[in-house]
Design an enzyme around this catalytic site. Sequence first.
Site, short mmCIF file in Angstrom:
data_model
loop_
_atom_site.label_atom_id
_atom_site.label_comp_id
_atom_site.label_asym_id
_atom_site.label_seq_id
_atom_site.Cartn_x
_atom_site.Cartn_y
_atom_site.Cartn_z
N LEU A 194 0.83 -1.21 0.00
CA LEU A 194 0.00 0.00 0.00
C LEU A 194 0.86 1.26 0.00
CD1 LEU A 194 -2.51 -1.48 2.56
CD2 LEU A 194 -3.01 -0.99 0.17
N PRO A 195 0.27 2.40 -0.38
CA PRO A 195 1.09 3.60 -0.60
C PRO A 195 1.73 4.19 0.65
CG PRO A 195 -1.02 3.79 -1.74
CD PRO A 195 -1.11 2.59 -0.85
N THR A 243 6.28 0.58 1.93
CA THR A 243 7.34 1.35 2.58
C THR A 243 6.67 2.43 3.42
OG1 THR A 243 8.87 0.97 0.76
CG2 THR A 243 9.35 2.82 2.21
N LYS A 268 15.55 -0.15 4.42
CA LYS A 268 15.05 0.42 3.17
C LYS A 268 15.22 1.94 3.14
CE LYS A 268 12.42 1.22 -0.57
NZ LYS A 268 10.99 1.04 -0.69
N LYS A 319 8.93 10.96 -0.83
CA LYS A 319 8.20 10.23 0.23
C LYS A 319 9.17 9.47 1.13
CE LYS A 319 5.75 6.00 0.96
NZ LYS A 319 5.54 4.67 0.37
#
Lengths: 337, 337, 337, 337
Positions: free
Chosen positions: B105-106, B136, B212, B287
């Site tokens: 998901l975003p 992420t 990440k 982001k």
Amino acid sequence: MFKLSPLGKRLGSIPFKPQPNHPLLNDESSVIGFVGLGNMGFNMAKNLVTKSSNSIIVYDINKDATSKFSQIQVPLSSNNDSPRISVASNLSEIAAKSNYIITMLPESAHVKAAYCGKDGLLAHLKPGTVCIDSSTIDTHVSIEVSNLISDKGAIPLDAPVSGGVMGAEAGSLTFMVGGRSSDEFLIAKDILQFMGSKIIHCGGLGTGQTVKICNNMLLGSAMIATAEAMALGTKLGVDPKLLSTVINSSSGRCWSSEVSNPCPGVLPNAPSSRDYNDGFASKLMLKDMYLSLNAAKSQKIPLLLSSLSTQIYGHVCNDADLANKDFSSVFKWINKK
Amino acid sequence: MFKLSPLGKRLGSIPFKPQPNHPLLNDESSVIGFVGLGNMGFNMAKNLVTKSSNSIIVYDINKDATSKFSQIQVPLSSNNDSPRISVASNLSEIAAKSNYIITMLPESAHVKAAYCGKDGLLAHLKPGTVCIDSSTIDTHVSIEVSNLISDKGAIPLDAPVSGGVMGAEAGSLTFMVGGRSSDEFLIAKDILQFMGSKIIHCGGLGTGQTVKICNNMLLGSAMIATAEAMALGTKLGVDPKLLSTVINSSSGRCWSSEVSNPCPGVLPNAPSSRDYNDGFASKLMLKDMYLSLNAAKSQKIPLLLSSLSTQIYGHVCNDADLANKDFSSVFKWINKK
Amino acid sequence: MFKLSPLGKRLGSIPFKPQPNHPLLNDESSVIGFVGLGNMGFNMAKNLVTKSSNSIIVYDINKDATSKFSQIQVPLSSNNDSPRISVASNLSEIAAKSNYIITMLPESAHVKAAYCGKDGLLAHLKPGTVCIDSSTIDTHVSIEVSNLISDKGAIPLDAPVSGGVMGAEAGSLTFMVGGRSSDEFLIAKDILQFMGSKIIHCGGLGTGQTVKICNNMLLGSAMIATAEAMALGTKLGVDPKLLSTVINSSSGRCWSSEVSNPCPGVLPNAPSSRDYNDGFASKLMLKDMYLSLNAAKSQKIPLLLSSLSTQIYGHVCNDADLANKDFSSVFKWINKK
Amino acid sequence: MFKLSPLGKRLGSIPFKPQPNHPLLNDESSVIGFVGLGNMGFNMAKNLVTKSSNSIIVYDINKDATSKFSQIQVPLSSNNDSPRISVASNLSEIAAKSNYIITMLPESAHVKAAYCGKDGLLAHLKPGTVCIDSSTIDTHVSIEVSNLISDKGAIPLDAPVSGGVMGAEAGSLTFMVGGRSSDEFLIAKDILQFMGSKIIHCGGLGTGQTVKICNNMLLGSAMIATAEAMALGTKLGVDPKLLSTVINSSSGRCWSSEVSNPCPGVLPNAPSSRDYNDGFASKLMLKDMYLSLNAAKSQKIPLLLSSLSTQIYGHVCNDADLANKDFSSVFKWINKK
């Protein structure tokens, strides 16, 4: 011990156009003048005189350095059975006696003074002398001095190095060389190969300086970026070795993460694992960052990130503990309380 | 087509401690729930159902995506001869029917809503379900949701990916995985291997997210640093290919100079050479940079450089031309007049 | 029209120690040399010759400027009935004929060339000449030239100005003056008062430059900070006039919010309300910021914020629309899409 | 001791439109609930109860604070001869008994919890209650909570303060107020005037927060800019008092140079002259800077300078010496070796 190879033989596919005023090299009779016997220069000149069969004449305002250099044991000249090391009393003597002149000096002002000062090299320069400046200095000063050398009928090249004192000792430096032509680059390469393992032609006059500072400027920011990533990841509980391993196999990979990781313990041989000793001093990184900013200013290119990185190294250099440590000690500064 | 290998066989030297509530995998009867069929998720789920022999049940608020997914042609289940793809009407159905749940998901808020919202996954989660979040998101949100999953007797793992849409299509993603134990990591790896070529165990819960974002944060700054160096060097007259070649053989070397050089023409296959299309969008980098800054704020680690880089990507994203281009288009922003 | 008042009378409580080589001013016979008739210098020199009764001799490489200046109508000299404006053919003539020399030049290099160049001012300087440099230049260059002036037995002062072209026209400039002593400051003040309304003694040689650049450096960052605050507040729906009113009555108050608010419409008379025209050009702010950074570098003071602000103005100056606008146009750059 | 003036009388030119659910104030019978008796809240509530004639009911999880507050000596209620101070056992009691509720809490999460938590204020809120939040919190959280208050038929206002603990003690705070209408602003002003000397209507809901953080964000950067200018100027030999005097009469003038100069000794009454004690703590500035960055992120406004300033305060706050000192101690951090 190598001899300078006859110039024409090695040129390969690059057509050789002899420069009007250039005395074709007769290896054994060529004399190399070397100005600047600091930590780098001393070791470079030593490799030159021990690996080649040429004579060398050195100059430094530090008499201890020249005295120590004159005690290096080398065979006599096969040309005339005379000693191959001599010490010049002044720059005029260097200019008068040398076919090649190598300068290895701290800053723009020193190079300018050595060439343009009263009784400097320019005043007595012989046409055809190959003038290689291995100092890391402002690109525009480099070009300015090179043009004055050209005006005297001599051959200018800028050839700053990377590899540090260890590379200078081992003769494994990288030279980034700017010159007027490929031929003149090859003439310089004949000499530089005794001091370095990688001799790269970067283009016209000044490009050696430019490539050097662009590389170091990028390195400077990448090191800080690596230090920030390592600081954050480890604070959040990730093992630093694992973190760097993943980064090194991903898009975060860079010299600072792979070869000289700033987090102590990640790489046993990196400066960070020996309290940041014996690396590339923060103050030298700061100097190179400022050379980059000067060049960027002259080209009207705003460099937001590099500019900030420069000031960060300014803080590192103001820290009494870190001033002379490897620049990866920025990691310590970031984590400082 | 592969089948899930019997769990115990691959464990090698890592001792296997079955989790009390975990149904040992019977490959063919295991059902995988997949939530989020965006550009990444669609391709990941497609690889999963085509490469494994498991059944999959998908959910997305975008009905076009689920409809399109249900039309993928795959053999029937060898277990019971029924179709292996189904579409869930809601998250409760996913929770009720799945042995594994993968969410892609975003943003943090979407993951939180999917699990903790009214009629979300948590409400109907079966004990022992393996819950892999490949989104992420904020490390602290990831840990918070993982703890709630644990409380339900299910198995949480955070497993964000790198590799982009092309990696998702090719099944060559890298998964950075945080989990409660090596055993549970291996359970997840059984599934993740159908979607990625590199499955890395980063440590406890949340470490997948941390690794990440640390990687991407470093990448974000290194790209800007590379762009600044390329901008300066080329403006000063150095050939960009030569400049990058020297950098790549020196200490300035990094992924951004070697693999995705931001200067057009240097690397024919890099996004910069196709007008910055088809890469990792600047807005996604922005982001990720913000996720890093959030984490750093929570840990009270000041990140001068990463913070500036974040705002620079903010400027890039506000540029109508560059908003959706590869993040190496920061080079274009720097050179903009 | 004023005359220069007899020197001793105005000294008040500061004891007057005549400088050995200084010819006590006999107002009407004193000749003022003025070098540099640009936008600022022309208006300053014009005020000087129209408000005082002294003779003036001007020099500029731009012959249009000197020609235009020579057409200014002023009464003849009451001393000898001769014209009070003349144009020098070269700098030697300025040096030979002047009791006071004022230089108003763009950059460090011009001031250095004017004094130290071949046939420059230094070569023909008369002992006791009062040499006032009103250019804004590097502090260390200013001090270096001042010391050379001292060596010739003349009186050096650095006296950069603020107030812009409008202040130069109105004779309302502020002069920030560095000099060797209070007495010498007062000697210079006699002249400067015809061009400015505020003449401030900042301390020893170079302090005029230092105070000027410190002020402008602070201004440069404060303007950006104001622009960011106005951009954020208005985007969030606050009326810009109300926002600035509250800020101006609170701790955010600064010259940039009160006198030259960068948000158009807040202050009808500010440059921002006339499309950023007729203010202090971004390129001049950029120049001053760089002078500050140079000084900071020499003092090893890292300036994180000022350094970033400098690069931001670099971006503003690279914008074709904003390059020559008032520096408050950084507001427009921030809001640019 | 003042009484609340009858509402209608003071409205001047602003037409009064009674809100449907609002009980017109009967001063003496109105009860004020006060949540949060920290350094600021305690003093604000104390002024409220001593200067007005209303009854007050307080709540804080810190029982020492409520106990201490209950010992303040005030006259009995003229309304019913009962004590005017009481302590609530929980938030429900505050909601049930108050006509006005003032919250003064540290962060967004606390305000959200106080209103929206289980047994929070919202659950028992009476229609028409005037709910004033004086905490400094995220604009979007403020608006979110305000909307929930509106949904309950109550009257929300955001009214963060400036002026610090000293202003809270003296009752001289500035309130920046956002509300649904001018009328409702005036209703709140009736109460706020007992605690502050300046009550400013900033616009709709959330604008109080926005104006507060815009002011403080600007202040944060201007203070660093001032500190950098003072550091540079004094290092170059200018007297700090003279430097600040010139700046204050020029375009560098700002609150940080005039009222709270960060260089010790310049202003005898500034925190810098008492080792940075008793000012606005760096950690509070850091908190406000982060609120600004959050808001900017949500609006997609890149703030290069404010973002850097935030991280600089992050460094100041990580310094054990400076963590709790006035934020002007950034001057000390800049000069630190």
